[in-house]
Every structure is written in C-alpha cells, then in structure tokens.
Write a protein that holds these residues in place. Structure first.
Motif: not given
Length: 59
Positions: A37-59
């Motif tokens: 659970m700890l690893t899954f939640s950490g990786s989901i948070l990391l993926i969400a952060f990278v996704w948001q960061f990449s979406a902001k840089t594309k605009n």
C-alpha cells in the motif's frame, strides 16, 4: 499503453517485495500488505505529479 500499465504494476510489486524483505530482515515480522500500500500510494502520487507537470509544460 497496456504493457506500460502492466510493467508499472509489476515494478510496484517488486519494490514492495524488496521493502518487505528489508523489513522482515530487520524486525522478523512480515508486513507485505502495508509495504504494498505504501509503495502503490507513493508511485501513484509520483505519477500524478509528473502528469500534472508535463501537462503544464505543454501549454
């Protein structure tokens, strides 16, 4: 995309197993579900952060 998701889930599982092995070696108790659970939640948070960061840089 499906292979990427399967690979990501496999990586999360293997990291959880490694964390559980270290914890078991240190304490003598196995807490696989907690480490999963700890690893899954950490990786989901990391993926969400990278996704948001990449979406902001594309605009």
């Amino acid at each position: 995309m499906a292979i990427f998701i399967i690979g990501l889930l496999y990586a999360i599982l293997m990291i959880s197993v490694g964390i559980n092995e270290i914890y078991f070696y240190s304490t003598g108790k196995s807490e696989f579900l907690s480490s999963l659970m700890l690893t899954f939640s950490g990786s989901i948070l990391l993926i969400a952060f990278v996704w948001q960061f990449s979406a902001k840089t594309k605009n």
